[in-house]
Write an enzyme that holds these catalytic residues in place. Structure first.
Site, PDB file in Angstrom:
ATOM      1  N   LEU A   1      29.794  45.475 -32.535  1.00 22.82           N
ATOM      2  CA  LEU A   1      31.185  46.014 -33.413  1.00 22.82           C
ATOM      3  C   LEU A   1      30.876  45.572 -34.553  1.00 22.82           C
ATOM      4  O   LEU A   1      31.085  44.309 -35.221  1.00 22.82           O
ATOM      5  CB  LEU A   1      32.826  45.014 -32.903  1.00 22.82           C
ATOM      6  CG  LEU A   1      32.994  45.492 -31.580  1.00 22.82           C
ATOM      7  CD1 LEU A   1      33.823  44.585 -30.314  1.00 22.82           C
ATOM      8  CD2 LEU A   1      32.618  47.337 -31.083  1.00 22.82           C
TER       9      LEU A   1
ATOM     10  N   CYS B   1      28.071  37.772 -38.641  1.00 18.84           N
ATOM     11  CA  CYS B   1      26.522  37.215 -37.427  1.00 18.84           C
ATOM     12  C   CYS B   1      25.854  37.947 -37.531  1.00 18.84           C
ATOM     13  O   CYS B   1      24.955  36.986 -37.143  1.00 18.84           O
ATOM     14  CB  CYS B   1      27.262  39.081 -36.892  1.00 18.84           C
ATOM     15  SG  CYS B   1      28.396  39.360 -35.958  1.00 18.84           S
TER      16      CYS B   1
HETATM   17  C1  UDX Z   1      27.896  43.323 -37.650  1.00 16.92           C
HETATM   18  C2  UDX Z   1      26.519  44.305 -36.924  1.00 16.92           C
HETATM   19  O1  UDX Z   1      26.746  45.639 -37.451  1.00 16.92           O
HETATM   20  C3  UDX Z   1      27.401  44.534 -35.300  1.00 16.92           C
HETATM   21  O2  UDX Z   1      26.477  45.336 -34.684  1.00 16.92           O
HETATM   22  C4  UDX Z   1      27.227  43.104 -34.962  1.00 16.92           C
HETATM   23  O3  UDX Z   1      28.202  43.257 -34.071  1.00 16.92           O
HETATM   24  C5  UDX Z   1      28.286  42.021 -35.875  1.00 16.92           C
HETATM   25  O4  UDX Z   1      27.543  42.265 -37.360  1.00 16.92           O
HETATM   26  P1  UDX Z   1      29.564  43.347 -39.147  1.00 16.92           P
HETATM   27  O5  UDX Z   1      29.257  41.783 -39.665  1.00 16.92           O
HETATM   28  O6  UDX Z   1      30.792  43.678 -39.524  1.00 16.92           O
HETATM   29  O7  UDX Z   1      28.710  43.459 -38.390  1.00 16.92           O
HETATM   30  O8  UDX Z   1      28.447  43.490 -40.736  1.00 16.92           O
HETATM   31  P2  UDX Z   1      28.199  45.434 -41.228  1.00 16.92           P
HETATM   32  O9  UDX Z   1      29.214  45.953 -41.384  1.00 16.92           O
HETATM   33  O10 UDX Z   1      26.862  44.897 -40.048  1.00 16.92           O
HETATM   34  O11 UDX Z   1      26.830  44.615 -42.515  1.00 16.92           O
HETATM   35  C6  UDX Z   1      26.701  43.037 -42.398  1.00 16.92           C
HETATM   36  C7  UDX Z   1      25.962  42.809 -43.475  1.00 16.92           C
HETATM   37  O12 UDX Z   1      25.259  43.855 -44.386  1.00 16.92           O
HETATM   38  C8  UDX Z   1      27.445  43.167 -45.185  1.00 16.92           C
HETATM   39  O13 UDX Z   1      27.136  41.720 -45.678  1.00 16.92           O
HETATM   40  C9  UDX Z   1      26.932  44.665 -45.002  1.00 16.92           C
HETATM   41  O14 UDX Z   1      27.623  44.583 -46.798  1.00 16.92           O
HETATM   42  C10 UDX Z   1      25.960  44.703 -45.883  1.00 16.92           C
HETATM   43  N1  UDX Z   1      25.738  46.388 -45.080  1.00 16.92           N
HETATM   44  C11 UDX Z   1      25.429  46.518 -44.480  1.00 16.92           C
HETATM   45  C12 UDX Z   1      24.017  46.322 -46.912  1.00 16.92           C
HETATM   46  O15 UDX Z   1      23.876  45.239 -47.519  1.00 16.92           O
HETATM   47  N2  UDX Z   1      24.406  47.855 -46.819  1.00 16.92           N
HETATM   48  C13 UDX Z   1      24.017  48.093 -45.745  1.00 16.92           C
HETATM   49  O16 UDX Z   1      23.450  50.020 -45.859  1.00 16.92           O
HETATM   50  C14 UDX Z   1      25.201  48.234 -44.547  1.00 16.92           C
END
Ligand code: UDX
Length: 427
Positions: free
Chosen positions: A150, A257
């Site tokens: 998630l 995460c």
């Molecule tokens: C993540 C995983 O996506 C999810 O499957 C897992 O269970 C928990 O960790 P989350 O921590 O909510 O979810 O964040 P996510 O939306 O995946 O983004 C993670 C990081 O990557 C953020 O700092 C976000 O800003 C960065 N990110 C994401 C980018 O810099 N570029 C992108 O294209 C996508």
């Protein structure tokens, strides 16, 4: 078929699991040690910011399928499946700390219904389900792994439209009992052994973190060679083997995460005699991204930040959440502060001092107020509201004319037209 489900821990994972399981028609009891949290939930008030949570909370409670209690023993006595959603914080050596999981299991064991399945939803080290099974004195209880995938902010939609459901357990009947809870979703379901299921969670997160570190590295290269990362990402994403998602360059990845899970996986590999150097460099490369962003702000301010006011838009680790845990924005802010910068910040969900927020940040009430007296504006979280700020309003209060847009969020043309120099990532 509707089941009786228990959920231990009402953090992001537990609360999302509880309300969604009730939405699927199951009878759900959520348990937490924190009495204040439980009282708030009993009043139907959400304890975290999460899209659609209020709606599902109301729906489940109205239907009588969702209850909250601090009394774990009574709550689990008639539950077919009990999800463990307690915190697994990172220990000093990078390994996930299993203290809360073990304590929860030991506390529950005598009270569990005969034949109940206890499910690890929290991200736990590979081998946990098996080692937890060994700690049980009862032989009728099964431990399964059912990792969550998630994303914060879209946790409910992710739960209800999963790319896959993974259940790991040596006992097929127990695994099928857990998988059956998700049957109304019609999702692709993979039943494996517990170690495989536990590894899938770490591998997925580590792969996504790797993808982002790679994208940020290419973005750095783009800046050197005069290419545009936004189009490079498009060109890469059209290849179905790569996929268009998760290709946005940014200030570095963070959140509750990726940082924790990637370090934990390096540790797990070490424990098993494999030095996961690739993943080590992925993590190191992310730290370098924070350094690079801070250096960009420093250079935009003319080389020194001593006594210089920097406006920061966005403090949370991404938009759509109020979570500050391992936020790239805070990593960068702390680097700027160490160089003597004065930080004026605006974030829609952070209005003043609170746990996890470094000292010395002036939290402002609006985006424009944060720019008052600033030499540089740094955009570090992609809140959509920032795109609606009028450049002229900022120009009226901000003496500086440079924007370091760490998310390539603002309309470059409009801001340039208003007299600003717009520096993005990878362009
Ligand atoms: C993540 C995983 O996506 C999810 O499957 C897992 O269970 C928990 O960790 P989350 O921590 O909510 O979810 O964040 P996510 O939306 O995946 O983004 C993670 C990081 O990557 C953020 O700092 C976000 O800003 C960065 N990110 C994401 C980018 O810099 N570029 C992108 O294209 C996508």
């Amino acid at each position: 078929m509707n089941a009786r489900v228990g959920v231990i821990g009402t953090g992001y994972v537990g609360l999302s699991t509880g309300v969604c399981m009730a939405h699927l028609g199951h009878d759900v009891v959520c348990v937490d040690l924190d009495a204040a949290k439980i009282e708030k939930l009993q009043r139907g008030q959400a304890t975290i910011v999460e899209h659609r949570l209020d709606e599902l909370l109301f729906e489940g409670m109205e239907a009588g399928r969702l209850r909250f209690t601090t009394d774990a023993a009574t709550a689990v006595a008639d539950r077919d499946v009990v999800f463990l959603c307690v915190q697994t914080p990172q220990g000093d050596d990078g390994a996930a700390d299993m203290r809360h999981v073990h304590a929860a299991l030991a506390g529950l064991e005598p009270h569990l219904k005969a034949g109940a399945v206890v499910v690890n939803k929290s991200t736990v080290p590979v081998g946990s389900a098996r080692s937890m099974t060994r700690t049980l004195t009862r032989t009728d209880i099964r431990i399964a792994s059912n990792p969550e995938f998630l994303r914060e902010g879209t946790a409910i939609d992710d739960f209800l439209s999963p790319d896959r459901v993974v259940v790991g357990c040596d006992d097929l009947a127990a695994a099928e009992k857990v998988a059956a809870l998700y049957a109304p979703l019609g999702a692709t379901t993979l039943i494996t052994g517990p170690e495989t299921s536990e590894t899938i969670k770490y591998a997925a997160n580590a792969f996504l973190a790797t993808k982002l570190s790679f994208v940020n590295a290419i973005a750095t290269l783009c800046e050197q060679v005069g290419a545009d990362m936004v189009d490079v990402a498009k060109g890469m994403g059209y290849d179905r083997r790569i996929g268009a998602d998760f290709l946005k360059p940014g200030p570095g990845w963070g959140g509750s995460c990726f940082p924790k899970d990637s370090r934990a996986l390096v540790h797990i590999a070490d424990q098993h005699g494999y030095s996961f150097d690739l993943l080590r460099s992925v993590i190191e490369s992310n730290d370098q991204q924070f350094d690079r962003m801070a250096a960009k702000v420093r250079s935009a301010a003319g080389g020194s930040l001593h006594g210089v006011t920097v406006a920061v838009w966005g403090l949370t680790f991404k938009a759509g959440t109020d979570d500050l845990r391992d936020s790239p924005s805070l990593e960068i802010v702390q680097r700027l502060q160490a160089d003597g910068a004065i930080i004026r910040a605006y974030d829609p969900t952070v209005t003043g001092p609170r746990p996890g927020l470094p000292d010395g940040i002036q939290c402002c009430e609006t985006s424009v107020q944060a720019c008052d007296g600033a030499a540089v504006l740094a955009v570090l979280t992609e809140w959509p509201t920032f795109t609606r700020v009028r450049p002229d309003d900022v120009a009226a209060v901000m003496p500086g004319r440079t924007i370091v847009d760490g998310r390539n969020l603002l309309d470059r043309e409009a801001w340039t037209h208003a007299g600003f120099r717009h520096l993005g990532v990878g362009r």
